[in-house]
Design an enzyme around this catalytic site. Structure first.
Site, PDB file in Angstrom:
ATOM      1  N   ARG A  10       0.895  -1.162   0.000  1.00 35.77           N
ATOM      2  CA  ARG A  10       0.000   0.000   0.000  1.00 35.77           C
ATOM      3  C   ARG A  10       0.937   1.217   0.000  1.00 35.77           C
ATOM      4  NH1 ARG A  10      -5.052  -2.495   1.077  1.00 35.77           N
ATOM      5  NH2 ARG A  10      -5.019  -4.080   2.689  1.00 35.77           N
TER       6      ARG A  10
ATOM      7  N   ASP B 137     -10.383  -0.768  -5.373  1.00 33.92           N
ATOM      8  CA  ASP B 137     -10.786   0.533  -5.932  1.00 33.92           C
ATOM      9  C   ASP B 137      -9.733   1.622  -5.717  1.00 33.92           C
ATOM     10  OD1 ASP B 137     -11.373   0.634  -3.226  1.00 33.92           O
ATOM     11  OD2 ASP B 137     -13.097   1.973  -3.491  1.00 33.92           O
TER      12      ASP B 137
ATOM     13  N   ASP C 299     -13.096  -8.742  -1.317  1.00 36.72           N
ATOM     14  CA  ASP C 299     -14.301  -8.123  -0.753  1.00 36.72           C
ATOM     15  C   ASP C 299     -15.512  -8.137  -1.691  1.00 36.72           C
ATOM     16  OD1 ASP C 299     -12.692  -7.555   1.421  1.00 36.72           O
ATOM     17  OD2 ASP C 299     -12.216  -5.540   0.737  1.00 36.72           O
TER      18      ASP C 299
ATOM     19  N   MET D 221     -14.133 -10.944   6.843  1.00 39.75           N
ATOM     20  CA  MET D 221     -13.616  -9.704   6.233  1.00 39.75           C
ATOM     21  C   MET D 221     -14.612  -9.143   5.219  1.00 39.75           C
ATOM     22  SD  MET D 221      -9.580 -10.180   5.527  1.00 39.75           S
ATOM     23  CE  MET D 221      -8.364  -9.904   6.807  1.00 39.75           C
TER      24      MET D 221
ATOM     25  N   GLU E 210     -17.042  -7.497   9.067  1.00 37.60           N
ATOM     26  CA  GLU E 210     -16.181  -6.630   9.896  1.00 37.60           C
ATOM     27  C   GLU E 210     -16.646  -5.167   9.890  1.00 37.60           C
ATOM     28  OE1 GLU E 210     -12.112  -6.430   8.567  1.00 37.60           O
ATOM     29  OE2 GLU E 210     -12.687  -6.216   6.474  1.00 37.60           O
TER      30      GLU E 210
ATOM     31  N   HIS F 157      -6.939 -13.318   8.214  1.00 40.56           N
ATOM     32  CA  HIS F 157      -6.268 -13.552   6.929  1.00 40.56           C
ATOM     33  C   HIS F 157      -6.311 -15.003   6.459  1.00 40.56           C
ATOM     34  CE1 HIS F 157      -4.914  -9.558   8.032  1.00 40.56           C
ATOM     35  NE2 HIS F 157      -4.729  -9.353   6.742  1.00 40.56           N
TER      36      HIS F 157
END
Ligand code: F6P
Length: 420
Positions: A127, A158, A205, A247, A304, A338
């Site tokens: 990231r 996104d 997701d 998640m 979550e 995870h």
């Protein structure tokens, strides 16, 4: 055309299949193929520092005659191709020199062999904060031009795809600045006037609008199902209640479908928050009814990002306390974390990235300064090209509507046929 591919944001199963497909499709269509290590961070770092210390590595030149003829049967082509340009498994080039300090690496057919079956992302992801700055994007532009790359495939969520579109829209001003600073000459600037960009959505997701499915979501759902099956064994044996947190960030897709496939008694998702004043009673009543009907176990799935209608977060611990205190159920919390993101991709997370990777290369080849940046998606089982920024803007509008308690708007943006 020289294509580079990077993966960005949280890893997801199927990202390696994307890299493999883009590399193979690129080679079949006569392009040179590169990977960028460590996402946008690698693009910002580039190869200059490595080359300053070690000199530029020499790759075995791929001759045109070695390239498969794209017009012939794909199976006949499997024996041919460029590569390996990396020595298998070492990160070294074919002459044995380490490439570990290089972030933008030329790859051939054999470098990505078998990648469809590998989890996560073998080229790394990060990231990147630096790429969010103009300075970082300037360095990234210079690094791409330095290797002669004129097309970029980004696989990520996104945020990563927005970064890609910003990069493309800024491109003319970035190359101007590089020219003014004397980093590139006039003819290089002209040669690189247009950056071709395509995005593929890699995220567990399934939270991107204008596509039915994101790469990695089917595998993550399958992982959750397996975990629920395992937990159900203990729940049934001890007649316990389990609250399982899954998640999905602000999206309830994983929670919703794992609840259906795992036989849950109650579910919390951000898109359909329960009434702040009544949800506790409703949950207890519902679970009580199931118990009275003879159910020995209780399963509550919580996304979550779950909250109530007043946007107060609902946590797995909150739910556990209610089940223990008000219903005297022996309750445990399991946060899958995870475990649901890792592991080998399921079949769909190999098929979808493969078809989308080929479509991405076609979209790059057909890209002009006038065409928008495309996102490759899937809609009603067909691979699609949609305007990347429209998809990102709709996704953001959904998140905003949820944040403003306009849940009906959020649902109708996700599904135009939605009726309250
Ligand atoms: O976007 C994928 C995702 O796994 C989300 O579901 C989760 O909220 C987040 O990433 C976790 O991020 P990290 O791995 O950085 O903790």
């Amino acid at each position: 055309m020289k294509i580079a591919i990077l993966t960005s944001g949280g890893d997801s199963a199927g990202m390696n299949a994307v890299v493999r497909a883009v590399v193979k499709a690129g080679i079949l269509k006569g392009c040179e193929t590169w990977v960028v290590r460590e996402g946008y961070e690698g693009l910002v770092k580039g190869n200059k520092e490595y080359n300053r210390q070690h000199g530029a590595p020499s790759f075995r030149a791929a001759t045109t005659t070695e390239r498969p003829d794209p017009s012939t049967n794909i199976l006949n082509n499997l024996r041919f191709g460029d590569g390996p340009l990396l020595k298998e498994g070492t990160g070294d080039d074919a002459t044995g020199r380490t490439l570990r300090g290089r972030y933008i690496v030329r790859v051939g057919w054999d470098d990505v062999r078998g990648w469809f079956a590998e989890g996560g992302t073998l080229v790394g992801s990060a990231r990147s904060q630096t790429f969010r700055t103009e300075e970082g994007r300037l360095a990234a532009a210079e690094n791409l031009i330095y290797e002669g790359i004129d097309a970029l495939v980004v696989c990520g969520g996104d945020g990563s795809l927005t970064g890609a579109d910003v990069f493309r829209s800024e491109w003319p001003s970035l190359i101007n600045k590089l020219h003014e600073a004397g980093q590139i000459d006039e003819s290089t600037m002209k040669r690189h006037a247009h950056l071709r960009i395509v995005g593929l959505v890699g995220s567990i997701d399934n939270d991107m609008s204008l596509t039915d499915m994101t790469i990695g979501a089917p595998t993550a759902l399958h992982r959750i199902c397996e975990a629920i099956d395992n937990i159900n064994t203990t729940a049934l044996s001890h007649s316990r209640a389990f609250v399982i947190e899954v998640m999905g960030r602000h999206c309830g897709w994983l929670a919703l479908f794992s609840a259906i496939s795992g036989g849950a008694d109650f579910l919390f998702i951000p898109e359909k928050p329960p009434n702040a004043a009544t949800w506790q009673d409703e949950m207890c009543e519902s679970i009580n009814r199931h118990r009275e009907l003879g159910k020995r176990k209780t399963l509550v799935i919580i996304a979550e990002g779950a909250h109530d209608s007043s946007l107060n977060p609902i946590t797995a611990e909150d739910v556990k306390n209610i089940l223990s205190d008000r219903m005297a159920l022996d309750t445990r919390v399991t946060t899958l974390g995870h475990t649901q993101r890792g592991g080998r991709p399921c079949a769909l997370d190999r098929i979808m990235p493969t078809l989308q990777g080929f479509e991405a290369v076609d979209a790059l080849l057909e890209s002009t300064p006038e065409t928008p940046s495309y996102m490759i998606g899937i809609s009603e089982n067909k691979i699609t090209r949609v305007d990347l920024m429209e998809a990102v803007a709709t996704t953001r509008a959904v998140a905003e509507a949820i944040g403003n308690k306009d849940f009906a708007k959020a649902m109708s943006l996700r599904d135009p046929e939605f009726q309250e």
